[in-house]
Design an enzyme around this catalytic site. Sequence first.
Site, short mmCIF file in Angstrom:
data_model
loop_
_atom_site.label_atom_id
_atom_site.label_comp_id
_atom_site.label_asym_id
_atom_site.label_seq_id
_atom_site.Cartn_x
_atom_site.Cartn_y
_atom_site.Cartn_z
NE ARG A 7 -78.35 157.30 -51.09
CZ ARG A 7 -78.54 157.57 -52.53
NH1 ARG A 7 -79.78 157.65 -53.14
NH2 ARG A 7 -77.37 157.78 -52.82
CE LYS A 27 -81.18 146.12 -31.32
NZ LYS A 27 -80.58 145.25 -30.00
CD GLU A 37 -84.38 135.81 -27.56
OE1 GLU A 37 -84.80 136.75 -26.81
OE2 GLU A 37 -83.56 135.39 -28.42
CE LYS A 67 -87.54 143.53 -30.11
NZ LYS A 67 -86.72 142.71 -30.89
CD GLU A 94 -79.34 147.78 -27.89
OE1 GLU A 94 -80.08 147.11 -28.51
OE2 GLU A 94 -78.48 147.10 -27.38
NE ARG A 148 -84.38 147.13 -29.91
CZ ARG A 148 -84.66 147.00 -31.01
NH1 ARG A 148 -85.13 148.38 -31.61
NH2 ARG A 148 -84.97 146.08 -31.79
CG ASN A 167 -79.23 142.93 -26.28
OD1 ASN A 167 -79.74 142.20 -27.14
ND2 ASN A 167 -79.20 144.22 -26.37
CG HIS A 227 -79.44 138.44 -26.44
ND1 HIS A 227 -80.28 138.26 -25.33
CD2 HIS A 227 -80.01 138.47 -27.32
CE1 HIS A 227 -81.34 137.82 -26.09
NE2 HIS A 227 -81.20 137.72 -27.32
CG HIS A 252 -74.35 137.75 -29.36
ND1 HIS A 252 -74.81 139.16 -29.47
CD2 HIS A 252 -75.77 137.16 -29.55
CE1 HIS A 252 -76.13 139.27 -29.77
NE2 HIS A 252 -76.53 138.29 -30.12
CG HIS A 262 -80.05 133.90 -31.08
ND1 HIS A 262 -79.13 134.63 -31.10
CD2 HIS A 262 -81.07 134.48 -30.43
CE1 HIS A 262 -79.52 135.87 -30.36
NE2 HIS A 262 -80.64 135.60 -30.21
P1 NAD Z 1 -83.74 130.35 -38.40
O1 NAD Z 1 -84.24 131.77 -39.14
O2 NAD Z 1 -82.45 129.82 -38.86
O3 NAD Z 1 -84.83 129.47 -38.31
C1 NAD Z 1 -84.68 128.04 -37.73
C2 NAD Z 1 -84.82 127.06 -38.40
O4 NAD Z 1 -86.24 126.85 -38.74
C3 NAD Z 1 -84.29 127.23 -39.84
O5 NAD Z 1 -83.78 125.81 -40.53
C4 NAD Z 1 -85.55 127.62 -40.80
O6 NAD Z 1 -85.30 127.20 -41.90
C5 NAD Z 1 -86.55 126.89 -40.09
N1 NAD Z 1 -87.88 127.13 -40.13
C6 NAD Z 1 -88.44 128.47 -40.19
N2 NAD Z 1 -89.68 128.58 -40.23
C7 NAD Z 1 -90.13 127.10 -39.91
C8 NAD Z 1 -91.41 126.49 -40.15
N3 NAD Z 1 -92.40 127.23 -39.87
N4 NAD Z 1 -91.54 125.21 -40.14
C9 NAD Z 1 -90.21 124.32 -40.21
N5 NAD Z 1 -89.20 124.94 -40.21
C10 NAD Z 1 -89.09 126.26 -40.22
O7 NAD Z 1 -83.37 130.87 -36.62
P2 NAD Z 1 -84.52 131.65 -35.85
O8 NAD Z 1 -84.08 131.18 -34.43
O9 NAD Z 1 -85.75 132.16 -36.58
O10 NAD Z 1 -83.72 133.20 -35.77
C11 NAD Z 1 -82.18 133.34 -35.28
C12 NAD Z 1 -81.71 134.65 -35.92
O11 NAD Z 1 -82.57 135.77 -35.58
C13 NAD Z 1 -80.17 134.77 -35.49
O12 NAD Z 1 -79.70 135.22 -36.62
C14 NAD Z 1 -80.36 135.87 -34.67
O13 NAD Z 1 -79.52 136.73 -34.49
C15 NAD Z 1 -81.60 136.67 -35.03
N6 NAD Z 1 -82.32 137.49 -34.27
C16 NAD Z 1 -82.56 138.77 -34.48
C17 NAD Z 1 -83.21 139.64 -33.55
C18 NAD Z 1 -83.62 141.03 -34.13
O14 NAD Z 1 -84.11 141.77 -33.26
N7 NAD Z 1 -83.45 141.47 -35.24
C19 NAD Z 1 -83.53 139.11 -32.21
C20 NAD Z 1 -83.39 137.95 -32.19
C21 NAD Z 1 -82.91 136.95 -32.94
N1 GLY Z 2 -83.51 141.29 -29.70
C1 GLY Z 2 -82.74 142.68 -29.21
C2 GLY Z 2 -83.63 143.79 -29.78
O1 GLY Z 2 -84.28 143.79 -30.47
O2 GLY Z 2 -83.33 144.71 -29.35
#
Ligand code: NAD
Ligand code: GLY
Length: 362
Positions: free
Chosen positions: A123, A145, A187, A229, A239, A243, A247, A250, A254, A267
Site C-alpha cells: 500500500r 503521476k 515537453e 510543473k 488534476e 493540472r 496535457n 496530449h 495519445h 510520446h
Molecule cells: P523511455 O522511458 O521509453 O526512454 C526512451 C528510451 O531511451 C528508452 O529506450 C530508454 O531505455 C532509453 N534511455 C533512457 N535514458 C537513457 C540514457 N540516459 N541514455 C541512453 N538511452 C536512454 O521514454 P521517455 O520518453 O523517457 O518516457 C515516455 C513515457 O513517459 C511514456 O510512457 C509516457 O506516458 C510517460 N510520461 C509520464 C508522465 C507522468 O507525468 N508520469 C509525463 C510524461 C510522460
Molecule cells: N504530464 C502531465 C501531468 O503530469 O499532469
Amino acid sequence: MSLIMHTLHVELGERSYPVYIGRELLGDGKLLGQHIAGSQVVVISNETVAPLYGERVRSALGSRQLVTEIVLPDGEQYKSLQTLSTIFDRVMADKHSRNTTFIALGGGVVGDIAGFAAACYQRGVNFIQLPTTLLAQVDSSVGGKTAVNHPLGKNMIGAFFQPQAVLIDIDTLHTLPKREFSAGLAEVVKYGLISDEPFYRWLQEHMPRLLAREEAALAEAIERSCANKAQVVAADEREGGLRAILNLGHTFGHAVETGQGYGTWLHGEAVAAGMLLALELSARRGRIDRAEVDDFRELLLGMHLPVRPPEDMDAAAFLDLMAHDKKVIDGRLRLVLLQAIGAACIVDDVTDAELRGLLADR
Ligand code: NAD
Ligand code: GLY
C-alpha cells in the site's frame, strides 16, 4: 565530484519533496542516502539504462543490507500489468518490508511503472526518481503521476503517488539518442506555451544551444520546466482542474500513440504533432495569431519533430480513439487550447465537425 546546480521544491504539505538538478548526481551516495529511509532498496531500471548507469547507483548505495536490482525489457510496450507483476514477484521473493525504498533509474517508462509499483507494494513504500531522459527529467519524474498502459488506452491503470526526491543528473543526457532528446524537448516547449511566455521566447532564441546539449542551457531549461510543473502540481495535485493544462497536445498525441501501437511514435513526438493541432485549433477559434502557429511549426521542424499526424490516421480514427481519453467527462471531450502564448485554457465545446475539419486539413 557532484555539483547541484539548482534545487527546487514541489510544495505539497507533508508530501513536499526536493528536485535536484546537477552533474554527477547519480554517484552521490550522501545525497541519495538522505532520502532512503531504511536498509532495503529496490532499483528498477531497464536493459539499456542499467549497463550505462547501474554501477554508479550501485556504488552510491554502498553496503546496504538488501539491494534488489530489477532490469526490465526496454520499451513502452512493456509498461504493462504483466511487467508490474514481475516486479512484485522479485520484491516478494526477496522479502522486502514496508520500510523498503524503490528507486526508478531510467526514462518515463521505468519511472511510471516503478512509481506505480511503489504505490501498490504494501500500500505504498518510499520512492525516489532518478530520471535519465530529458522527457523524464522535465515531466514524468515530477508530479507523482504513475501508471501502466492498458491495450485500450495509455496510462489507464495507475495512481497519484509522489516520490520522496527527484535527482536529475544532466550528464545522463549525453548518451541519449537524438530522437529521444528531441522528444523530450517537445515537453520543454510545452511549458513555455501553456504558462511561461518569456521561457517560450528564450527557447526560440536558445534552441541551437539546447540541440548542442550545452550544459548551462540544459540546466536552465530543465530548471524552468520543473519550476513550471511544480507550480501547477502544487496548485492541483490530482488534476481537478488546472493540472489538465499540462496535457496540451496530449489528447491528440495519445490517440496517435494508441492508434499506431505503443512505441511506434515516441510520446514526445506524438505530443509535438498534437500541440501543433491544438495551436491550429486555437488560431481557428481566433485566440492566437496564425503567425504564432507558423513560428511554432518552424520551431518543431528545427527540433526534428513531426508536424503532421500519421498519414494512415484519418479523422474518424482520431475521434474514435479520443473518445477513450481520460479527459472525456460525461461524454464531453475536454481539450487544452491556448488563449495566448504562455496562457492555456481548457474547453469542452469543440464539436466533431470542428475536429473533422482540423484533421482533414493537415
Ligand atoms: P523511455 O522511458 O521509453 O526512454 C526512451 C528510451 O531511451 C528508452 O529506450 C530508454 O531505455 C532509453 N534511455 C533512457 N535514458 C537513457 C540514457 N540516459 N541514455 C541512453 N538511452 C536512454 O521514454 P521517455 O520518453 O523517457 O518516457 C515516455 C513515457 O513517459 C511514456 O510512457 C509516457 O506516458 C510517460 N510520461 C509520464 C508522465 C507522468 O507525468 N508520469 C509525463 C510524461 C510522460
Ligand atoms: N504530464 C502531465 C501531468 O503530469 O499532469
